[in-house]
Design a protein around this motif. Structure first.
Motif, PDB file in Angstrom:
ATOM      1  N   GLN A   1       0.714  -1.289   0.006  1.00 25.45           N
ATOM      2  CA  GLN A   1       0.231  -0.149   0.038  1.00 25.45           C
ATOM      3  C   GLN A   1       0.963   1.171  -0.028  1.00 25.45           C
ATOM      4  O   GLN A   1       0.483   2.256  -0.728  1.00 25.45           O
ATOM      5  N   LEU A   2       1.894   1.150   0.689  1.00 27.16           N
ATOM      6  CA  LEU A   2       2.916   2.277   0.925  1.00 27.16           C
ATOM      7  C   LEU A   2       3.478   2.645  -0.387  1.00 27.16           C
ATOM      8  O   LEU A   2       3.563   3.831  -0.839  1.00 27.16           O
ATOM      9  N   VAL A   3       3.849   1.572  -1.104  1.00 27.34           N
ATOM     10  CA  VAL A   3       4.489   1.746  -2.554  1.00 27.34           C
ATOM     11  C   VAL A   3       3.536   2.261  -3.408  1.00 27.34           C
ATOM     12  O   VAL A   3       3.950   2.844  -4.337  1.00 27.34           O
ATOM     13  N   LYS A   4       2.361   1.653  -3.575  1.00 26.31           N
ATOM     14  CA  LYS A   4       1.555   2.006  -4.644  1.00 26.31           C
ATOM     15  C   LYS A   4       1.146   3.417  -4.332  1.00 26.31           C
ATOM     16  O   LYS A   4       0.758   4.048  -5.487  1.00 26.31           O
ATOM     17  N   LYS A   5       1.254   3.955  -3.202  1.00 20.00           N
ATOM     18  CA  LYS A   5       0.524   5.239  -2.806  1.00 20.00           C
ATOM     19  C   LYS A   5       1.834   6.230  -3.328  1.00 20.00           C
ATOM     20  O   LYS A   5       1.540   7.377  -3.737  1.00 20.00           O
TER      21      LYS A   5
ATOM     22  N   TYR B   1       9.341  -2.295  -9.329  1.00 12.38           N
ATOM     23  CA  TYR B   1       8.171  -2.027  -9.117  1.00 12.38           C
ATOM     24  C   TYR B   1       6.810  -2.619 -10.155  1.00 12.38           C
ATOM     25  O   TYR B   1       6.220  -3.244  -9.802  1.00 12.38           O
ATOM     26  N   TYR B   2       7.278  -2.534 -11.328  1.00 12.06           N
ATOM     27  CA  TYR B   2       6.517  -3.233 -12.164  1.00 12.06           C
ATOM     28  C   TYR B   2       6.622  -4.761 -12.257  1.00 12.06           C
ATOM     29  O   TYR B   2       5.540  -5.652 -12.383  1.00 12.06           O
ATOM     30  N   CYS B   3       7.641  -5.290 -11.486  1.00 14.09           N
ATOM     31  CA  CYS B   3       7.488  -6.859 -11.229  1.00 14.09           C
ATOM     32  C   CYS B   3       6.630  -7.020 -10.036  1.00 14.09           C
ATOM     33  O   CYS B   3       5.958  -7.988  -9.914  1.00 14.09           O
ATOM     34  N   ALA B   4       6.744  -6.140  -8.992  1.00  8.44           N
ATOM     35  CA  ALA B   4       6.069  -6.318  -7.875  1.00  8.44           C
ATOM     36  C   ALA B   4       4.462  -6.248  -8.261  1.00  8.44           C
ATOM     37  O   ALA B   4       3.540  -6.987  -7.384  1.00  8.44           O
ATOM     38  N   ILE B   5       4.021  -5.415  -8.969  1.00  5.98           N
ATOM     39  CA  ILE B   5       2.515  -5.413  -9.255  1.00  5.98           C
ATOM     40  C   ILE B   5       2.125  -6.390 -10.526  1.00  5.98           C
ATOM     41  O   ILE B   5       0.824  -6.271 -10.699  1.00  5.98           O
ATOM     42  N   ASP B   6       3.035  -7.191 -10.859  1.00  5.29           N
ATOM     43  CA  ASP B   6       2.785  -8.193 -11.992  1.00  5.29           C
ATOM     44  C   ASP B   6       1.998  -9.526 -11.086  1.00  5.29           C
ATOM     45  O   ASP B   6       2.649  -9.677 -10.203  1.00  5.29           O
TER      46      ASP B   6
ATOM     47  N   PHE C   1       8.417  -5.005  -2.712  1.00  4.09           N
ATOM     48  CA  PHE C   1       7.847  -4.273  -1.959  1.00  4.09           C
ATOM     49  C   PHE C   1       8.557  -3.873  -0.856  1.00  4.09           C
ATOM     50  O   PHE C   1       8.171  -2.490  -0.439  1.00  4.09           O
ATOM     51  N   GLY C   2       9.147  -4.614  -0.452  1.00  8.79           N
ATOM     52  CA  GLY C   2       9.867  -4.339   1.153  1.00  8.79           C
ATOM     53  C   GLY C   2      11.092  -3.484   0.654  1.00  8.79           C
ATOM     54  O   GLY C   2      11.373  -2.206   1.367  1.00  8.79           O
ATOM     55  N   ALA C   3      11.710  -3.563  -0.431  1.00 11.52           N
ATOM     56  CA  ALA C   3      12.818  -2.674  -0.830  1.00 11.52           C
ATOM     57  C   ALA C   3      12.277  -1.371  -1.470  1.00 11.52           C
ATOM     58  O   ALA C   3      12.846  -0.430  -0.822  1.00 11.52           O
ATOM     59  N   LEU C   4      11.183  -1.482  -2.052  1.00 11.41           N
ATOM     60  CA  LEU C   4      10.637  -0.298  -2.648  1.00 11.41           C
ATOM     61  C   LEU C   4      10.069   0.774  -1.463  1.00 11.41           C
ATOM     62  O   LEU C   4      10.172   2.027  -1.482  1.00 11.41           O
ATOM     63  N   ALA C   5       9.459   0.054  -0.536  1.00  8.74           N
ATOM     64  CA  ALA C   5       9.017   0.907   0.866  1.00  8.74           C
ATOM     65  C   ALA C   5      10.222   1.483   1.540  1.00  8.74           C
ATOM     66  O   ALA C   5      10.153   2.477   1.878  1.00  8.74           O
TER      67      ALA C   5
ATOM     68  N   HIS D   1       9.194  -5.999 -17.643  1.00  3.59           N
ATOM     69  CA  HIS D   1       9.273  -5.161 -16.715  1.00  3.59           C
ATOM     70  C   HIS D   1      10.214  -4.030 -16.897  1.00  3.59           C
ATOM     71  O   HIS D   1      10.129  -3.121 -16.654  1.00  3.59           O
ATOM     72  N   ARG D   2      11.371  -4.611 -17.484  1.00  2.00           N
ATOM     73  CA  ARG D   2      12.536  -3.701 -17.844  1.00  2.00           C
ATOM     74  C   ARG D   2      12.412  -2.947 -18.993  1.00  2.00           C
ATOM     75  O   ARG D   2      12.505  -1.600 -19.053  1.00  2.00           O
ATOM     76  N   GLN D   3      11.352  -3.268 -20.084  1.00  2.00           N
ATOM     77  CA  GLN D   3      10.949  -2.620 -20.992  1.00  2.00           C
ATOM     78  C   GLN D   3       9.958  -1.432 -20.607  1.00  2.00           C
ATOM     79  O   GLN D   3       9.843  -0.154 -20.939  1.00  2.00           O
ATOM     80  N   LYS D   4       9.207  -1.756 -19.581  1.00  2.00           N
ATOM     81  CA  LYS D   4       8.372  -0.608 -18.971  1.00  2.00           C
ATOM     82  C   LYS D   4       9.028   0.250 -18.263  1.00  2.00           C
ATOM     83  O   LYS D   4       8.595   1.461 -18.441  1.00  2.00           O
ATOM     84  N   SER D   5      10.015   0.022 -17.844  1.00  2.00           N
ATOM     85  CA  SER D   5      10.972   0.797 -17.003  1.00  2.00           C
ATOM     86  C   SER D   5      11.457   1.923 -17.939  1.00  2.00           C
ATOM     87  O   SER D   5      11.570   3.180 -17.916  1.00  2.00           O
TER      88      SER D   5
END
Length: 117
Positions: free
Chosen positions: A18-22, A45-50, A62-66, A106-110
């Motif tokens: 939730q923190l990351v998505k926000k 991020y794109y990997c996490a939401i896949d 999500f832990g690393a991104l948070a 995921h890399r392409q979206k980045s």
């Protein structure tokens, strides 16, 4: 291998998700192009939401991104030259831990995100 078992048992946290998505995009836009690990963070991020990403990998991502977006960390981001070194280390460790889950898509979206910026 014991290390692989530990990674696969990493606990997923809905709070981190939730923190990351926000807050992920606002912090990422602030630092885009200024720090070398932002492309990796965006791919993670794109990997996490896949939906195809296993829950253990989502937990790591999500832990690393948070940690990256959190205003409270080991070295405050405001310290020029040092402030993002801990964030870079966490993102690098997260990327290594889930390397097999971060796909070319995921890399392409980045890459596409950075072409827009």
């Amino acid at each position: 291998m014991p290390a692989e078992i530990a990674v696969e048992n990493f606990k997923y946290s809905e709070k981190n998700e939730q923190l990351v998505k926000k807050s992920f995009w606002s912090k990422t836009r602030k630092f885009a192009g200024k720090i070398p690990f932002t492309k990796d963070a965006v791919a993670m991020y794109y990997c996490a939401i896949d939906a195809k990403t296993p829950l253990w990998a989502k937990g790591i991502a999500f832990g690393a991104l948070a940690y990256f977006i959190s205003p409270i960390d080991a070295i405050p981001d405001a310290l020029i030259g040092l402030g993002l070194t801990d964030d870079a280390a966490i993102i690098a460790a997260g990327v290594r831990a889930i390397a097999g889950q971060v796909t070319e898509e995921h890399r392409q979206k980045s890459e596409e995100f950075f072409e827009k910026e």
